[in-house]
Design a protein around this motif. Structure first.
Motif, short mmCIF file in Angstrom:
data_model
loop_
_atom_site.label_atom_id
_atom_site.label_comp_id
_atom_site.label_asym_id
_atom_site.label_seq_id
_atom_site.Cartn_x
_atom_site.Cartn_y
_atom_site.Cartn_z
N ASP A 9 0.71 -1.31 0.16
CA ASP A 9 0.00 0.03 0.00
C ASP A 9 0.81 1.26 -0.12
N VAL A 10 2.17 1.24 0.21
CA VAL A 10 3.05 2.43 0.07
C VAL A 10 4.03 2.04 -0.97
N GLY A 11 4.79 3.24 -1.20
CA GLY A 11 5.97 3.33 -2.08
C GLY A 11 5.39 3.37 -3.56
N VAL A 12 6.14 2.84 -4.54
CA VAL A 12 5.96 2.78 -5.98
C VAL A 12 6.16 1.40 -6.59
N GLY A 13 5.37 1.50 -7.77
CA GLY A 13 5.37 0.19 -8.54
C GLY A 13 6.59 0.35 -9.48
N ASN A 37 10.05 1.84 3.39
CA ASN A 37 9.90 3.01 4.10
C ASN A 37 10.92 4.00 3.88
N VAL A 38 11.21 4.58 2.79
CA VAL A 38 12.17 5.51 2.46
C VAL A 38 11.60 6.88 1.89
N ALA A 102 12.02 0.56 15.61
CA ALA A 102 12.78 1.28 14.78
C ALA A 102 12.34 1.39 13.28
N MET A 103 11.27 0.56 12.89
CA MET A 103 10.65 0.41 11.77
C MET A 103 11.63 0.41 10.63
N VAL A 104 12.75 -0.38 10.80
CA VAL A 104 13.77 -0.78 9.80
C VAL A 104 14.59 0.25 9.60
#
Length: 208
Positions: A9-13, A37-38, A102-104
């Motif tokens: 659901d996040v980021g780009v394809g 998550n960047v 820390a969520m990575v």
């Protein structure tokens, strides 16, 4: 890619062709999409390229936290340190901590370990960094009136008791975050974010 880093659901394809060819791009991410998550500026970059760029552009402050009782706030401190561009995170005491919070983001920062506050102080002195305590102790000064120096290590104590006695002796100064309610203290993870945001406001006010 780690399971807890994947979220469709996040980021780009997948990147439209033709693909960019600079070395920092990851062919597998260009092909499959980047769901990490960047920040947008790091989309499709190789992990090691992001780490190298963060290290090259890091702010000249570090953040440290004591960990005598397996403090659950360490993950939040690490995540805040990544967000505010800290040069590194230092954990004083126990080496084990719960990385879930820390969520990575711990994969993108240097994590240092020190046996005690004296060892941290010795390291900071060798790097020409001011060791600054963040705690609402008697005799501390407001972080709003006396913000931390540009080259500094912001040391937070264990959740609850705050800075240990050895840490209080090791720091050059102790700053507190002004409070106006009934609670005696605020969460260590929250305090770390306020302290780092104050550093950025004073020493790096422009947009990034």
């Amino acid at each position: 890619m780690r399971r807890d880093e994947r979220d469709d659901d996040v980021g780009v394809g997948p990147h439209p062709e033709p693909w960019p060819t600079r070395d920092h791009y990851d062919p597998s991410l260009l092909r499959d999409g980047d769901r990490r998550n960047v920040a947008d500026r790091y989309r499709y970059w190789r992990h090691d390229a992001i780490v190298a760029d963060l290290a090259a552009t890091a702010n000249p402050f570090h953040v440290a936290i004591e960990n005598w009782r397996h403090d659950n706030n360490i993950g939040t401190v690490v995540r805040n340190a990544n967000a505010f561009g800290a040069a590194g995170v230092h954990i004083v005491g126990r080496r084990s901590w719960n990385r879930r919070g820390a969520m990575v983001t711990d994969r993108y920062l240097q994590i240092h370990y020190h046996e005690d506050a004296a060892a941290l102080a010795e390291w900071a002195a060798g790097q020409d960094l001011h060791l600054i305590g963040i705690d609402n102790l008697p005799g501390s000064v407001s972080i709003h009136e006396h913000p931390p120096p540009e080259r500094s290590v912001l040391l937070l104590g264990q959740e609850g008791p705050g800075l240990s006695a050895p840490a209080r002796k090791a720091v050059r100064a102790t700053l507190h975050i002004p409070q106006f309610g009934s609670t005696r203290s605020i969460n260590a993870g929250v305090a770390s974010g306020i302290a780092m945001a104050t550093w950025v406001r004073v020493h790096r006010p422009g947009p990034r």
